[in-house]
Design a protein around this motif. Structure first.
Motif: not given
Length: 258
Positions: A128-157
């Motif tokens: 079970l990889n705890v990703a985030s809804f942020a990983g399913l959405m487009p990137g946004s300014r601020g916490q620049t790497l967070y959504g990208a890291a969670k998107a990686f976790m989703i694809r990895f899964s």
């Protein structure tokens, strides 16, 4: 094994597993919090608590070696440890970004790689990889790497699920939206987040149950909460340009960009 078990979703998952009689290996940075949770759950199941800072490049190897020395074989891995780094990408020291990537990407991959032989040896292995809804959405300014890291976790899964489809080894990426926990206190964005409407918030226990249920049902992507599932369904049909415009317009409400 549950990483990041000392608070939030990690604690909720550990409690849910203990309620079903699953022996646990819990790991987190904060020894006192970790030991308190372990003491609570030992009334139900066998629990081993191992303090580890996954920002240390050698932590994963030491963690796995330590449990193997004790004869522990892991059937289920919950990659939950994580945090956010607020602010503009170029306004944050690289050492903080590097530590973030180590925890959120490298440690997830290494721990999975090291434990996969053990998990695959069980007829009902689980990841079970705890990703985030942020990983399913487009990137946004601020916490620049967070959504990208969670998107990686989703694809990895998704890839892990396909590679292990020949066995009953199930892999799920749990993608919760805003969840009540210490996450926003740690990032210093609590005051900003408290302005969000009540409907946007999820309960950590409910998120944990949703993730574990999806795992047992063999669903690779799990989005807790019907409002988030609806939002995902609506936005996925928009053009990339419109999706990015929506994120740009709303990012200032939920992200520090200074």
């Amino acid at each position: 094994m549950v990483t990041g078990a000392s608070s939030g979703i990690g604690t909720a998952i550990a409690r849910a597993l203990a309620a079903h009689g699953v022996p646990l290996v819990l790991t987190a940075r904060r020894t006192e919090r970790l030991e308190a949770l372990a003491a609570e759950l030992r009334a139900r199941v066998e629990v081993q608590a191992v303090t580890a800072d996954l920002a240390d490049p050698g932590a994963v190897a030491a963690l796995v070696e330590g449990i193997e020395t004790r004869g522990v074989r892991v059937r289920m891995l919950v990659n939950n440890a994580g945090y956010g780094v607020p602010g503009r990408f170029d306004a944050v020291d690289w050492t903080r970004h590097a530590a973030f990537l180590q925890v959120m990407v490298t440690a997830v991959c290494e721990l999975t790689w090291r434990l996969l032989p053990s998990i695959r040896a069980f007829p009902d292995g689980r990841i079970l990889n705890v990703a985030s809804f942020a990983g399913l959405m487009p990137g946004s300014r601020g916490q620049t790497l967070y959504g990208a890291a969670k998107a990686f976790m989703i694809r990895f899964s998704e890839s892990l699920a396909q590679e292990n489809a020949d066995r009953d080894l199930r892999v799920t990426a749990l993608c919760p939206g805003f969840t009540r926990s210490e996450f926003h206190d740690v990032t210093g964005t609590r005051a900003m987040m408290d302005r969000l409407p009540a409907w946007a918030w999820l309960d950590a226990d409910a998120v944990a149950r949703a993730g574990l249920d999806a795992l047992e049902q063999g669903r690779v992507i799990a989005i807790p909460g019907w409002r988030y599932r609806l939002l995902h369904g609506l936005t996925r049909h928009l053009s990339d340009q419109r999706r990015l415009a929506l994120m740009a317009r709303n990012a200032s409400k939920i992200r520090r960009s200074d």
